[in-house]
Scaffold this motif. Structure first.
Motif, short mmCIF file in Angstrom:
data_model
loop_
_atom_site.label_atom_id
_atom_site.label_comp_id
_atom_site.label_asym_id
_atom_site.label_seq_id
_atom_site.Cartn_x
_atom_site.Cartn_y
_atom_site.Cartn_z
N LEU A 5 32.38 68.21 4.60
CA LEU A 5 31.21 68.02 3.80
C LEU A 5 30.11 67.35 4.19
N PHE A 6 30.02 66.29 5.81
CA PHE A 6 28.74 66.31 6.29
C PHE A 6 28.51 66.70 7.62
N ALA A 7 28.84 67.78 8.00
CA ALA A 7 29.24 67.44 9.70
C ALA A 7 29.09 69.01 9.78
N GLU A 8 30.07 69.86 9.61
CA GLU A 8 30.88 71.04 9.85
C GLU A 8 29.36 72.04 9.32
N ASN A 9 28.76 72.86 10.24
CA ASN A 9 27.47 73.45 9.41
C ASN A 9 26.70 73.43 9.03
N ARG A 10 26.52 71.75 9.27
CA ARG A 10 25.42 70.66 9.36
C ARG A 10 24.64 70.49 9.92
N PRO A 70 34.16 73.27 -2.06
CA PRO A 70 35.60 74.29 -2.41
C PRO A 70 36.47 74.56 -0.74
N TYR A 71 34.96 74.72 0.14
CA TYR A 71 35.74 74.61 1.91
C TYR A 71 36.58 73.74 1.95
N ALA A 110 23.99 70.08 -0.02
CA ALA A 110 24.72 70.83 1.21
C ALA A 110 26.59 69.98 0.38
N VAL A 111 26.42 68.78 0.33
CA VAL A 111 27.65 68.28 -0.31
C VAL A 111 28.33 68.48 -1.19
N LEU A 112 28.03 69.34 -2.09
CA LEU A 112 28.34 69.98 -3.46
C LEU A 112 28.75 71.31 -2.48
N GLU A 150 39.04 82.26 0.19
CA GLU A 150 38.30 81.34 1.13
C GLU A 150 37.04 81.73 1.57
N ALA A 151 36.55 83.26 1.89
CA ALA A 151 35.89 84.01 2.30
C ALA A 151 34.30 82.87 1.69
#
Length: 399
Positions: A69-74, A257-258, A251-253, A273-274
């Protein structure tokens, strides 16, 4: 005559540390924590012996969800935007001096070529997930966009957002499916040689994918630099508040799903998933920009009297390439099967805690270098390679 500078011409070199704005360096220093956490988490996954990756308890589920939620792809979009911001600063400074575009373009591309070279060395000797060469390629391919009008620049940026995120999702979804079936895990008997071959073989495939998701934040960073959003954040408080107040929650919202997928709370089908991953990536841009805006607002509150923690974080940001490379050395030593091989014996929580510890070590080292008046070795080398000897690299000032 060519190769000489006009009387009184400023030297072609980067800014001294005392001339740097706080917000960009503080942002880089903090975001290196995000990068460290994500990389440690990824290494825990890919370098666990085949079939051995599991979430071992409630704490692992919570930690993995938080990282998603907070790091990956952020963190990555923010770094890419800061790269575009910094490259635009170079362009604006040189043109303000009166340098003509062909000279500035050569300077930017020379910087890009050396970044590619450093990145290739990084891949060859240390780490597979290099971003330095990606930034170098972006500088080589897109330096000309720094001259675009705002409207043209933003039009290109959002086109790259649409196309790049879809292509990246398509390829990443295939990789995720392979990893879920154990096809992407490192073999337990991997050696330094096999690891080297894996890195060299994967680089031509992973680098273009990283380039296509870098162009959008790079151009947004260029747009922001024209307005000096991070150099003069006090003049742009309202805009920065909106970006932080909307971007981070979005971003968190968008990552929920992922996060349910990564924590194994949702057994989504391939298409679902995609879609979850695509949403995660697109809203991640908003999160990265939101983090940058929030840190700029914090820099305004700090003002001109930063405390020891702020100075240490800014010192880390000033030496971000050096600290990034030091992180890679730590991952190779700690997680590689042919070194300490801790990945297979760690929980997700332990891996993330290790990432935090590695980041803290680089912060301490960067602050010691600051106190000693020493530049980061990687930054010093890039600066010397980019600008060369003043007598050879300076150019006539256009009158």
């Amino acid at each position: 005559m060519p190769g000489t500078s006009a009387p009184g011409a400023p030297p072609a070199a980067g800014l001294a540390p005392s001339q740097r704005a706080l917000a960009p360096d503080l942002a880089r220093g903090v975001m290196l924590l995000v990068i460290a956490v994500v990389h440690a988490h990824i290494f825990r996954l890919i370098q666990t012996p085949e079939g051995g990756y599991t979430l071992s308890g409630t704490l692992d589920v919570v930690v993995t969800g938080a990282v998603t939620l907070f790091a990956e792809n952020r963190g990555y979009p923010m770094f890419a935007a800061l790269f575009g911001y910094g490259l635009t600063q170079v362009y604006l400074r040189r043109t303000a001096e009166g340098r003509e575009w062909p000279w500035v373009r050569r300077l930017l591309r020379r910087r890009g070529r050396w970044l590619v070279a450093i990145g290739l060395a990084h891949v060859t000797f240390i780490y597979y997930g290099d971003i330095i060469s990606v930034y170098g390629l972006v500088a080589l391919l897109f330096a000309g966009t720094l001259r675009y009008t705002d409207r043209r620049l933003l039009a290109h940026a959002f086109t790259w957002l649409a196309v790049g995120s879809l292509v990246y999702t398509l390829f990443n979804s295939s990789a995720l499916n392979s990893a879920a079936q154990g096809e992407g895990a490192y073999p337990a008997e991997a050696t330094a040689l096999t690891d080297l071959l894996i890195r060299l073989f994967s680089w031509p495939f992973t680098t273009p994918l990283l380039v296509i998701i870098t162009v959008f934040p790079f151009m947004i960073g260029a747009w922001a630099a024209r307005r000096r959003l991070l150099e003069e954040p006090e003049r742009h408080r309202d805009l920065l508040r909106r970006v932080a107040g909307i971007g981070i929650p979005l971003a968190v919202l968008g990552g929920v799903p992922y996060a349910l997928v990564t924590t194994e709370l949702w057994d989504a089908g391939t298409l679902a998933e995609a879609a979850a991953f695509w949403t995660h990536v697109v809203t991640g841009y908003a999160g990265g920009f939101g983090y940058a805006a929030l840190i700029a607002l914090i820099a305004v509150r700090i003002g001109t009297s930063p405390g020891p923690v702020t100075r240490a974080l800014a010192a880390t940001g000033q030496r971000s390439m050096t600290c990034y490379l030091l992180q890679s050395v730590a991952w190779a030593v700690l997680f590689s099967p042919y070194a300490l091989g801790l990945a297979g014996r760690m929980s997700d929580t332990a891996a993330v805690a290790t990432g935090v510890g590695v980041w803290l070590a680089t912060v301490v080292l960067a602050d010691l270098m600051r106190r000693a008046g020493v530049r980061g070795p990687a930054e010093a080398a890039l600066r010397r390679l980019t600008y060369g000897r003043p007598a050879r690299e300076t150019a006539p000032i256009a009158r």
